[in-house]
Design a protein around this motif. Sequence first.
Motif, PDB file in Angstrom:
ATOM      1  N   LEU A   1       0.816  -1.207   0.000  1.00 43.79           N
ATOM      2  CA  LEU A   1       0.000   0.000   0.000  1.00 43.79           C
ATOM      3  C   LEU A   1       0.855   1.265   0.000  1.00 43.79           C
ATOM      4  O   LEU A   1       0.441   2.315   0.493  1.00 43.79           O
ATOM      5  CB  LEU A   1      -0.923   0.005   1.231  1.00 43.79           C
ATOM      6  CG  LEU A   1      -1.877  -1.183   1.353  1.00 43.79           C
ATOM      7  CD1 LEU A   1      -2.661  -1.091   2.648  1.00 43.79           C
ATOM      8  CD2 LEU A   1      -2.823  -1.250   0.158  1.00 43.79           C
ATOM      9  N   LEU A   2       2.066   1.145  -0.553  1.00 38.80           N
ATOM     10  CA  LEU A   2       3.008   2.255  -0.520  1.00 38.80           C
ATOM     11  C   LEU A   2       2.451   3.506  -1.196  1.00 38.80           C
ATOM     12  O   LEU A   2       2.769   4.630  -0.816  1.00 38.80           O
ATOM     13  CB  LEU A   2       4.326   1.836  -1.203  1.00 38.80           C
ATOM     14  CG  LEU A   2       5.544   2.738  -0.955  1.00 38.80           C
ATOM     15  CD1 LEU A   2       5.821   2.833   0.541  1.00 38.80           C
ATOM     16  CD2 LEU A   2       6.761   2.201  -1.692  1.00 38.80           C
ATOM     17  N   ALA A   3       1.600   3.335  -2.196  1.00 36.99           N
ATOM     18  CA  ALA A   3       1.015   4.483  -2.896  1.00 36.99           C
ATOM     19  C   ALA A   3       0.100   5.285  -1.970  1.00 36.99           C
ATOM     20  O   ALA A   3      -0.199   6.451  -2.240  1.00 36.99           O
ATOM     21  CB  ALA A   3       0.244   4.009  -4.120  1.00 36.99           C
ATOM     22  N   TYR A   4      -0.334   4.662  -0.885  1.00 40.47           N
ATOM     23  CA  TYR A   4      -1.224   5.335   0.060  1.00 40.47           C
ATOM     24  C   TYR A   4      -0.508   5.587   1.386  1.00 40.47           C
ATOM     25  O   TYR A   4      -1.103   5.494   2.455  1.00 40.47           O
ATOM     26  CB  TYR A   4      -2.473   4.484   0.311  1.00 40.47           C
ATOM     27  CG  TYR A   4      -3.214   4.113  -0.953  1.00 40.47           C
ATOM     28  CD1 TYR A   4      -4.119   4.989  -1.525  1.00 40.47           C
ATOM     29  CD2 TYR A   4      -2.988   2.888  -1.572  1.00 40.47           C
ATOM     30  CE1 TYR A   4      -4.806   4.663  -2.688  1.00 40.47           C
ATOM     31  CE2 TYR A   4      -3.665   2.543  -2.735  1.00 40.47           C
ATOM     32  CZ  TYR A   4      -4.568   3.433  -3.286  1.00 40.47           C
ATOM     33  OH  TYR A   4      -5.230   3.093  -4.439  1.00 40.47           O
ATOM     34  N   GLN A   5       0.783   5.920   1.305  1.00 39.58           N
ATOM     35  CA  GLN A   5       1.597   6.044   2.510  1.00 39.58           C
ATOM     36  C   GLN A   5       1.048   7.107   3.457  1.00 39.58           C
ATOM     37  O   GLN A   5       1.025   6.907   4.674  1.00 39.58           O
ATOM     38  CB  GLN A   5       3.043   6.367   2.141  1.00 39.58           C
ATOM     39  CG  GLN A   5       4.002   6.275   3.323  1.00 39.58           C
ATOM     40  CD  GLN A   5       5.449   6.326   2.886  1.00 39.58           C
ATOM     41  OE1 GLN A   5       5.755   6.706   1.761  1.00 39.58           O
ATOM     42  NE2 GLN A   5       6.347   5.948   3.769  1.00 39.58           N
ATOM     43  N   ARG A   6       0.619   8.256   2.926  1.00 33.51           N
ATOM     44  CA  ARG A   6       0.098   9.307   3.793  1.00 33.51           C
ATOM     45  C   ARG A   6      -1.180   8.844   4.490  1.00 33.51           C
ATOM     46  O   ARG A   6      -1.378   9.081   5.689  1.00 33.51           O
ATOM     47  CB  ARG A   6      -0.178  10.569   2.965  1.00 33.51           C
ATOM     48  CG  ARG A   6      -0.758  11.733   3.785  1.00 33.51           C
ATOM     49  CD  ARG A   6       0.121  12.050   4.979  1.00 33.51           C
ATOM     50  NE  ARG A   6      -0.510  12.988   5.895  1.00 33.51           N
ATOM     51  CZ  ARG A   6      -0.172  13.108   7.165  1.00 33.51           C
ATOM     52  NH1 ARG A   6       0.794  12.344   7.672  1.00 33.51           N
ATOM     53  NH2 ARG A   6      -0.772  13.985   7.935  1.00 33.51           N
ATOM     54  N   GLU A   7      -2.055   8.181   3.750  1.00 35.82           N
ATOM     55  CA  GLU A   7      -3.287   7.666   4.348  1.00 35.82           C
ATOM     56  C   GLU A   7      -2.972   6.622   5.424  1.00 35.82           C
ATOM     57  O   GLU A   7      -3.624   6.589   6.476  1.00 35.82           O
ATOM     58  CB  GLU A   7      -4.186   7.052   3.273  1.00 35.82           C
ATOM     59  CG  GLU A   7      -4.824   8.055   2.331  1.00 35.82           C
ATOM     60  CD  GLU A   7      -3.869   8.557   1.256  1.00 35.82           C
ATOM     61  OE1 GLU A   7      -2.733   8.050   1.200  1.00 35.82           O
ATOM     62  OE2 GLU A   7      -4.272   9.426   0.460  1.00 35.82           O
ATOM     63  N   MET A   8      -1.961   5.778   5.143  1.00 35.23           N
ATOM     64  CA  MET A   8      -1.570   4.767   6.127  1.00 35.23           C
ATOM     65  C   MET A   8      -1.033   5.419   7.390  1.00 35.23           C
ATOM     66  O   MET A   8      -1.283   4.944   8.508  1.00 35.23           O
ATOM     67  CB  MET A   8      -0.512   3.834   5.527  1.00 35.23           C
ATOM     68  CG  MET A   8      -1.054   2.836   4.527  1.00 35.23           C
ATOM     69  SD  MET A   8       0.236   1.696   4.010  1.00 35.23           S
ATOM     70  CE  MET A   8       0.687   0.960   5.579  1.00 35.23           C
ATOM     71  N   ALA A   9      -0.272   6.510   7.222  1.00 37.74           N
ATOM     72  CA  ALA A   9       0.255   7.226   8.380  1.00 37.74           C
ATOM     73  C   ALA A   9      -0.885   7.786   9.227  1.00 37.74           C
ATOM     74  O   ALA A   9      -0.830   7.765  10.464  1.00 37.74           O
ATOM     75  CB  ALA A   9       1.187   8.348   7.920  1.00 37.74           C
ATOM     76  N   MET A  10      -1.937   8.280   8.557  1.00 37.81           N
ATOM     77  CA  MET A  10      -3.094   8.803   9.280  1.00 37.81           C
ATOM     78  C   MET A  10      -3.803   7.697  10.058  1.00 37.81           C
ATOM     79  O   MET A  10      -4.156   7.871  11.231  1.00 37.81           O
ATOM     80  CB  MET A  10      -4.059   9.453   8.287  1.00 37.81           C
ATOM     81  CG  MET A  10      -3.499  10.659   7.554  1.00 37.81           C
ATOM     82  SD  MET A  10      -3.319  12.101   8.622  1.00 37.81           S
ATOM     83  CE  MET A  10      -5.038  12.551   8.854  1.00 37.81           C
ATOM     84  N   VAL A  11      -3.998   6.556   9.398  1.00 40.90           N
ATOM     85  CA  VAL A  11      -4.648   5.421  10.054  1.00 40.90           C
ATOM     86  C   VAL A  11      -3.813   4.948  11.240  1.00 40.90           C
ATOM     87  O   VAL A  11      -4.332   4.697  12.337  1.00 40.90           O
ATOM     88  CB  VAL A  11      -4.877   4.265   9.055  1.00 40.90           C
ATOM     89  CG1 VAL A  11      -5.363   3.015   9.788  1.00 40.90           C
ATOM     90  CG2 VAL A  11      -5.871   4.672   7.984  1.00 40.90           C
ATOM     91  N   ALA A  12      -2.491   4.822  11.020  1.00 37.02           N
ATOM     92  CA  ALA A  12      -1.598   4.386  12.095  1.00 37.02           C
ATOM     93  C   ALA A  12      -1.645   5.378  13.257  1.00 37.02           C
ATOM     94  O   ALA A  12      -1.643   4.982  14.430  1.00 37.02           O
ATOM     95  CB  ALA A  12      -0.169   4.248  11.569  1.00 37.02           C
ATOM     96  N   GLY A  13      -1.705   6.682  12.935  1.00 40.19           N
ATOM     97  CA  GLY A  13      -1.777   7.692  13.983  1.00 40.19           C
ATOM     98  C   GLY A  13      -3.038   7.557  14.817  1.00 40.19           C
ATOM     99  O   GLY A  13      -2.994   7.665  16.051  1.00 40.19           O
TER     100      GLY A  13
END
Length: 250
Positions: free
Chosen positions: A89-101
């Motif tokens: 899901l590297l293309a959605y790295q910013r979204e993943m960071a938000m979810v992880a946060g």
Amino acid sequence: MFGIDIWDASLLPALFVALTAGVLSFLSPCVLPIVPPYLAFVAGSSMEDMTSKKRAGGRVIMTAGFFVLGLSTVFLLLGLAASAFGRLLLAYQREMAMVAGVVILVFGLHFLGVFRIGLLAREARIESGAKGGTVLGAYVLGLAFAFGWTPCIGPVLGAILSLAAQEGSVERGMLLMGFYAIGLGVPFLLTALFLGQAVGLMNGLKKHMGRIEKVMGVLLVIVGVMMLTGAFSSLSFWLLETFPALGLIG
């Protein structure tokens, strides 16, 4: 190294968080009280025999080492799985960071007692069936212990896995979990080495368990907010600008 960018200064904040989380996991109410009995079992000894000596014998140290090796094996595999998923899901790295946060922030609020998540208040331990006193038994028990989802380790481990999932490479995710394993495993080894003194220290720490849990909560809330606001990445850039020598790492 081998064309793989594993270590660089941008990873330092996450590594610090993982190491600190490992130490706090060791000090948590779910782990600290059971450390001496676990060490006695893996060594095939009794608490009386172990605490009667000022220093642990070679068998205690060796079995404790294999117990920590079992823990580390599971954590590295979890880091491999989490970062491999994140790589897809590297293309959605910013979204993943938000979810992880958000996930890390929720875990932090759980520790602070703002609310309680029922699922995290359960334990799911795998019985290894291994007998103590052998290095193989100690290793298998370490595997079983790491797979146990306890109410204290679970949220912290989940938070570190969230960090690993957003790393750009499998190697970096495993390195992150390796630092978590070091933070949790080294105190195990030190306890085995100085068990007599450690038992007294642990008894003194028991009355501070509530505070330790709050410290864990504050750490997770800070990390969660930093990830949601992008401050985690900003901290990495600040480190590179303030300490240019860090750019030579990796």
